[in-house]
Design a protein around this motif. Sequence first.
Motif, PDB file in Angstrom:
ATOM      1  N   ARG A 169       0.859  -1.183   0.000  1.00  0.00           N
ATOM      2  CA  ARG A 169       0.000   0.000   0.000  1.00  0.00           C
ATOM      3  C   ARG A 169       0.900   1.239   0.000  1.00  0.00           C
ATOM      4  O   ARG A 169       1.911   1.261   0.698  1.00  0.00           O
ATOM      5  CB  ARG A 169      -0.897  -0.014   1.241  1.00  0.00           C
ATOM      6  CG  ARG A 169      -1.940   1.044   1.205  1.00  0.00           C
ATOM      7  CD  ARG A 169      -3.105   0.715   2.088  1.00  0.00           C
ATOM      8  NE  ARG A 169      -3.956   1.879   2.134  1.00  0.00           N
ATOM      9  CZ  ARG A 169      -4.831   2.120   3.069  1.00  0.00           C
ATOM     10  NH1 ARG A 169      -5.014   1.263   4.039  1.00  0.00           N
ATOM     11  NH2 ARG A 169      -5.558   3.203   3.046  1.00  0.00           N
ATOM     12  N   ASP A 197       1.608   8.573   8.055  1.00  0.00           N
ATOM     13  CA  ASP A 197       0.502   7.681   7.698  1.00  0.00           C
ATOM     14  C   ASP A 197       1.018   6.275   7.394  1.00  0.00           C
ATOM     15  O   ASP A 197       0.405   5.278   7.789  1.00  0.00           O
ATOM     16  CB  ASP A 197      -0.264   8.219   6.493  1.00  0.00           C
ATOM     17  CG  ASP A 197      -0.990   9.519   6.794  1.00  0.00           C
ATOM     18  OD1 ASP A 197      -1.227   9.811   7.992  1.00  0.00           O
ATOM     19  OD2 ASP A 197      -1.317  10.249   5.839  1.00  0.00           O
ATOM     20  N   ASP A 237       1.885   4.642  10.738  1.00  0.00           N
ATOM     21  CA  ASP A 237       0.678   4.258  11.480  1.00  0.00           C
ATOM     22  C   ASP A 237       0.055   2.999  10.894  1.00  0.00           C
ATOM     23  O   ASP A 237      -0.351   2.092  11.624  1.00  0.00           O
ATOM     24  CB  ASP A 237      -0.351   5.391  11.472  1.00  0.00           C
ATOM     25  CG  ASP A 237       0.084   6.588  12.302  1.00  0.00           C
ATOM     26  OD1 ASP A 237       1.021   6.452  13.117  1.00  0.00           O
ATOM     27  OD2 ASP A 237      -0.512   7.666  12.115  1.00  0.00           O
ATOM     28  N   TYR A 238      -0.022   2.943   9.569  1.00  0.00           N
ATOM     29  CA  TYR A 238      -0.599   1.772   8.903  1.00  0.00           C
ATOM     30  C   TYR A 238       0.280   0.539   9.144  1.00  0.00           C
ATOM     31  O   TYR A 238      -0.237  -0.538   9.464  1.00  0.00           O
ATOM     32  CB  TYR A 238      -0.753   2.035   7.409  1.00  0.00           C
ATOM     33  CG  TYR A 238      -1.309   0.861   6.649  1.00  0.00           C
ATOM     34  CD1 TYR A 238      -2.660   0.549   6.697  1.00  0.00           C
ATOM     35  CD2 TYR A 238      -0.478   0.046   5.875  1.00  0.00           C
ATOM     36  CE1 TYR A 238      -3.173  -0.528   6.009  1.00  0.00           C
ATOM     37  CE2 TYR A 238      -0.987  -1.041   5.184  1.00  0.00           C
ATOM     38  CZ  TYR A 238      -2.339  -1.330   5.249  1.00  0.00           C
ATOM     39  OH  TYR A 238      -2.836  -2.401   4.567  1.00  0.00           O
TER      40      TYR A 238
END
Length: 76
Positions: A12, A19, A22-23
């Motif tokens: 991804r 971000d 965090d993912y």
Amino acid sequence: MSYNVVTQEGVRTFENIDDAGDYAQAMSLRTGEPAQVFQAEIGLVAFTVSPTTKDTKREALSTDRMEYSQATPKKK
């Protein structure tokens, strides 16, 4: 600069490193497997996220509590 997060479920891409981190952390806690974050343009590893035993135990407890609270009807 964009970042690719590589997990067992696939790749991804994120534009923001926060971000991506965090993912990667969320996926690592959920699967118990490490997640790697790469700089998309050059392919170098920016960092790797691996859950600790303490993290996976905490995640399991919170998941069990969530499932229990969803299965138990609330008293009126």
